[in-house]
Scaffold this motif. Structure first.
Motif, PDB file in Angstrom:
ATOM      1  N   VAL A 636      -9.462   5.840  -0.018  1.00 13.38           N
ATOM      2  CA  VAL A 636      -8.638   4.704  -0.444  1.00 13.38           C
ATOM      3  C   VAL A 636      -7.440   4.590   0.504  1.00 13.38           C
ATOM      4  CG1 VAL A 636      -7.174   3.797  -2.293  1.00 13.38           C
ATOM      5  CG2 VAL A 636      -9.297   4.974  -2.854  1.00 13.38           C
ATOM      6  N   SER A 638      -3.726   2.950   1.013  1.00  8.89           N
ATOM      7  CA  SER A 638      -2.690   2.407   0.148  1.00  8.89           C
ATOM      8  C   SER A 638      -1.393   2.219   0.933  1.00  8.89           C
ATOM      9  CB  SER A 638      -2.468   3.362  -1.033  1.00  8.89           C
ATOM     10  OG  SER A 638      -1.519   2.827  -1.917  1.00  8.89           O
ATOM     11  N   ILE A 651       2.091  -3.050  -3.837  1.00  6.93           N
ATOM     12  CA  ILE A 651       1.254  -1.954  -3.332  1.00  6.93           C
ATOM     13  C   ILE A 651      -0.162  -2.483  -3.125  1.00  6.93           C
ATOM     14  CG2 ILE A 651       0.627   0.474  -3.664  1.00  6.93           C
ATOM     15  CD1 ILE A 651       2.524   0.352  -6.190  1.00  6.93           C
ATOM     16  N   ASN A 653      -4.025  -1.639  -2.209  1.00  8.59           N
ATOM     17  CA  ASN A 653      -4.932  -0.482  -2.275  1.00  8.59           C
ATOM     18  C   ASN A 653      -6.354  -0.945  -2.003  1.00  8.59           C
ATOM     19  OD1 ASN A 653      -2.908   1.441  -3.812  1.00  8.59           O
ATOM     20  ND2 ASN A 653      -2.893  -0.530  -4.859  1.00  8.59           N
ATOM     21  N   TYR A 654      -7.055  -0.251  -1.125  1.00 14.44           N
ATOM     22  CA  TYR A 654      -8.413  -0.691  -0.748  1.00 14.44           C
ATOM     23  C   TYR A 654      -9.370   0.490  -0.691  1.00 14.44           C
ATOM     24  CZ  TYR A 654      -5.377  -4.267   1.244  1.00 14.44           C
ATOM     25  OH  TYR A 654      -4.394  -5.205   1.435  1.00 14.44           O
ATOM     26  N   SER A 664     -10.307   5.983  -6.118  1.00 14.51           N
ATOM     27  CA  SER A 664      -9.016   6.667  -6.323  1.00 14.51           C
ATOM     28  C   SER A 664      -9.174   7.681  -7.445  1.00 14.51           C
ATOM     29  CB  SER A 664      -7.924   5.646  -6.640  1.00 14.51           C
ATOM     30  OG  SER A 664      -8.291   4.853  -7.746  1.00 14.51           O
ATOM     31  N   ILE A 668      -2.040   8.542  -6.395  1.00 12.80           N
ATOM     32  CA  ILE A 668      -1.387   8.323  -5.095  1.00 12.80           C
ATOM     33  C   ILE A 668       0.115   8.356  -5.339  1.00 12.80           C
ATOM     34  CG2 ILE A 668      -1.052   6.629  -3.230  1.00 12.80           C
ATOM     35  CD1 ILE A 668      -3.852   5.512  -3.983  1.00 12.80           C
ATOM     36  N   PRO A 712      -4.492   3.305  -8.874  1.00 15.15           N
ATOM     37  CA  PRO A 712      -4.786   1.868  -8.862  1.00 15.15           C
ATOM     38  C   PRO A 712      -6.183   1.548  -9.405  1.00 15.15           C
ATOM     39  CG  PRO A 712      -4.976   2.779  -6.641  1.00 15.15           C
ATOM     40  CD  PRO A 712      -4.514   3.899  -7.521  1.00 15.15           C
ATOM     41  N   SER A 720     -10.486  -3.739  -4.071  1.00 17.54           N
ATOM     42  CA  SER A 720      -9.168  -4.124  -3.575  1.00 17.54           C
ATOM     43  C   SER A 720      -8.257  -4.392  -4.766  1.00 17.54           C
ATOM     44  CB  SER A 720      -9.297  -5.385  -2.719  1.00 17.54           C
ATOM     45  OG  SER A 720      -8.040  -5.830  -2.339  1.00 17.54           O
TER      46      SER A 720
END
Ligand code: DGJ
Length: 729
Positions: A636, A638, A651, A653-654, A664, A668, A712, A720
């Protein structure tokens, strides 16, 4: 070359000069955290005795050297502030010359210094050096930006000898670092593969980063680098030096680890095929090397660099940017007035600020219907646009959107009226076969007439269409067969090309100071801090596959702030629209898609995302960026953008790894928050019909979010996720 005159009034000027045999004097170049301490010894050599965190007791800088027990310096100039060739130096020089009488030796001794406080935060340290034998002088400049811990270093070279002096090598700066081992983080690339990082331990000898491409010089290797000291720096730990040469042409950075294990970094214009013949009294000013030392890791260094760039360097760095719809990938060369009018309506429908008309709108004898013809013939193509650009600009205004246009003014197609009329304006070897890069050639910007022509292209667009709101300035070819029919001295060609380019850009900015311009180069072939003085944004890559962009934008973001990064949503890659849009929002978003091809929900999502972006774009563009999870190290990625007052952030996150079960799985940790404040996390940019996985009513302390973290909930069905973080008072 003319010296740049400082615009700000000098608040404080102090002079200092020294007579032979005097006690050593120190010149501490100070920033908030660091000291770069130069020393003038009894025979007026200027050396670097310290570069590191500031010491409370400044008398102790004099004690630094005695704590090193390295082998003998046979030259006495290994630690020279600006090493020269031909006398005592046995290693790589920053400056090498051939005097008017053919002698190749050089020695530079201190004459005097000036310290000028040009603003409360910026101090210029000017050190005058002179050769005791020849009437040859160098002015060493260090401009220190106190708050950002950043230094710009450059030189001005001049002489009063009886004839021309040939400058064989003329670097902007030398940085001298002790106390390795040293680790270099460098970049390489190609079209659609820009900003690929490589880290290696610096070994003895010389390692060179360079470019010889002339234009879009950094296509294969950008002029930015990092050097970690002691061990490879991480986001939050370690000592790291960032370097960036502000120059849009051939550059060369030599990193030499000497026999005593100390490191010299010599950076400037590439002297490849470019010996410069300097007339008596003429000043040669080198471009600035920008560098910044951080003892708190890469993240801190990049936030400092972003602050500096927005405040002092990037055109309108503190301003906002226009979101847009571009037609390049939607139409390529195949459009007409009706189609464009439809796209103007789509621009309005999408809710972005501006429509950007790309390549293909010009040339009649050799219409620009593909990339082989027409470059240089900047009149509207009568078949595609019978009523000209003016009608489109008017139509845009009717749709309450702005209008921008693509140009590639430095270039010429072999099949063009411009080439037929002015073959002498083209860079080519008179007796050799032509070589094309993307089927085109480069115009000879060292020629003043060509400079006038290039300025005229932009000027006439604005004169005819005062409402024009944006320029995309492209540059798709490198220079083969470097040669100008106008220049008496061909080894000045590469330098004069860049001077010509800057002359044009200066003229444009004098007349059109604020209009946004994108620095494009078929991808990230051309971003650097000299060019960004004239441009509001740059195009990182033609590769807009969002997965690739996460990696590229991550690397670019170490050096350049998000406000300058033009990120477009296209059909590249396999990711859903949400993923593509979310990635584009980590900068200045645009769209280059056929809006009509979007499903109802996709379109709704885009519109809502653009509206939502307006509520937080200030945070992305002007806030602090924290890299939370590295896509190269975790499944991930971020990234946090946090408002300066820590009251709100966004934020991104991918998921960057599609293997089974990736996501995740662990929290994080956030960074930069107020540990005593409370925060709420809310998922935004939700795709229609989906719901948030995070409970936005929950309150977390800053301490919790930074020590334990957040999740996330990124997984293969939520690839995403964008979160808004807001302080709860
Ligand atoms: C290269 C650019 O990167 C593209 O976005 C597009 O403008 C083309 N050139 C047009 O030729």
């Amino acid at each position: 070359m003319k010296r740049i005159v400082t615009v700000l009034p000098a608040l404080l000027v102090c002079f200092f000069s020294m007579t032979a045999g005097a006690q050593p004097i120190q010149i501490p170049v100070l920033t908030s955290a660091n000291a770069l301490v130069l020393q003038v010894d009894s025979v007026k050599n200027v050396s670097v005795i310290y570069f590191g965190p500031k010491l409370t007791n400044s008398n102790e800088y004099a004690l630094v050297n005695q704590t090193y027990r390295q082998t003998e310096d046979y030259t006495n100039v290994l630690d020279a502030a600006y090493p020269v060739a031909g006398s005592r130096n046995l290693l790589e020089p920053a400056l090498a010359v051939k005097h008017a009488d053919g002698n190749q030796s050089l020695d530079l001794r201190f004459v005097r210094q000036e310290i000028t406080k040009t603003s409360p935060d910026v101090t210029l340290y000017s050190i005058y050096l002179k050769d005791p034998v020849y009437n040859f002088e160098v002015l060493l400049n260090y401009r220190a930006y106190f708050r950002q811990d950043l230094i710009e270093q450059w030189t001005v070279i001049r002489h009063h000898e009886k004839g021309n002096v040939q400058l064989e090598k003329y670097a902007s700066a030398n940085i001298y670092l002790k106390g390795g081992p040293f680790y270099l983080n460098q970049y390489h690339g190609d079209w659609a593969k820009e900003m690929q990082p490589e880290e290696s331990r610096i070994t003895h000898g010389i390692h060179t980063l360079d470019s010889k491409l002339g234009t879009r010089a950094n296509l294969f290797q950008p002029p930015v680098f990092m050097v970690s000291v002691g061990k490879p720096a991480t986001e939050d730990e370690g000592t790291v030096l960032y370097g960036a040469l502000g120059y849009s042409g051939n550059f060369r950075t030599d990193l030499e680890l000497d026999f005593r294990d100390n490191l010299k970094i010599i950076s400037g214009i590439n002297n490849y095929a470019s010996a410069y013949s300097l007339k008596p009294g003429e000043e040669f000013e080198t471009p600035v090397l920008i560098y910044l030392l951080s003892s708190k890791g890469k993240g801190h260094a990049s936030r400092q660099m972003h602050d500096w760039a927005r405040q002092y360097k990037i055109l309108d760095g503190k301003g906002s940017r226009l979101t847009l719809l571009n037609n390049w990938e939607a139409t390529y060369f195949d459009f007409n007035e009706d189609k464009l009018k439809g796209l103007l309506r789509d621009t309005k429908e999408l809710g972005v600020d501006l429509f950007l008309l790309d390549d293909g709108w010009f040339a009649n004898k050799y219409p620009r219907n593909n990339d082989r013809t027409g470059l240089g013939d900047w009149e509207e193509n009568k078949t595609k646009l019978p009523n000209g650009i003016a009608t489109l600009v008017k139509e845009a205004t009717n749709n309450q959107v702005k209008f921008g246009i693509w140009v590639e003014p430095e270039m010429v197609s072999p099949k063009s009226e411009l080439y037929e009329k002015h073959p002498d304006w083209v860079v080519k070897q008179p007796a050799r076969e032509e070589h094309y890069f993307r089927n085109q050639l480069v115009l000879d910007l060292s020629n003043v007439k060509v400079q006038d022509f290039v300025f005229g292209i932009i000027d006439s667009l604005f004169t005819r269409n005062p409402a024009l709101a944006y320029i995309k300035w492209d540059c798709n070819a490198v220079i083969y067969n470097a040669h100008s029919v106008k220049l008496a001295n061909q080894s000045h060609f590469y330098i004069e090309y860049v001077r010509g380019l800057y002359n044009v850009l200066k003229r444009i900015r004098a007349k059109y100071p604020v209009v946004p311009m994108m620095l494009c180069s078929g991808g990230g072939g051309r971003v650097d801090y000299a060019a960004l003085q004239y441009f509001t944004e740059y195009w990182p890559s033609d590769n807009t596959d969002p997965l690739e962009r996460i990696f590229m934008q991550w690397e670019y973001s170490y050096f350049y702030p998000a406000v300058a990064s033009a990120n477009h949503v296209t059909d590249w890659g396999k990711q859903p629209i949400k993923y593509r849009v979310d990635v584009a929002m980590m900068g200045k978003p645009g769209f280059d898609i056929v809006v009509k091809h979007l499903s109802e929900n996709d379109l709704r999502f885009c519109k809502e995302a653009i509206t939502m972006f307006r509520s937080y774009n200030g945070i992305v563009w002007q806030g602090d960026q924290y890299r939370l999870a590295d896509p190269r190290l975790s499944p991930v990625a971020s990234v946090l953008y946090l408002a300066k007052d820590k009251s709100a952030g966004v934020i991104f996150n991918y998921l960057v790894n599609n293997r089974y079960g990736q996501g995740s799985t662990v929290p994080i940790q956030l960074k930069g928050l107020d540990d005593k404040a409370n925060y709420r996390l809310e998922e935004i940019n939700l795709y229609p019909g989906t719901s948030a996985a995070l409970d936005s009513t929950k309150i977390y302390s800053g301490e919790f979010l930074m020590k334990v973290g957040f999740n996330p909930v990124v997984n293969n069905s939520r690839t995403s996720v964008v979160l808004k973080i807001t302080q709860v008072r």
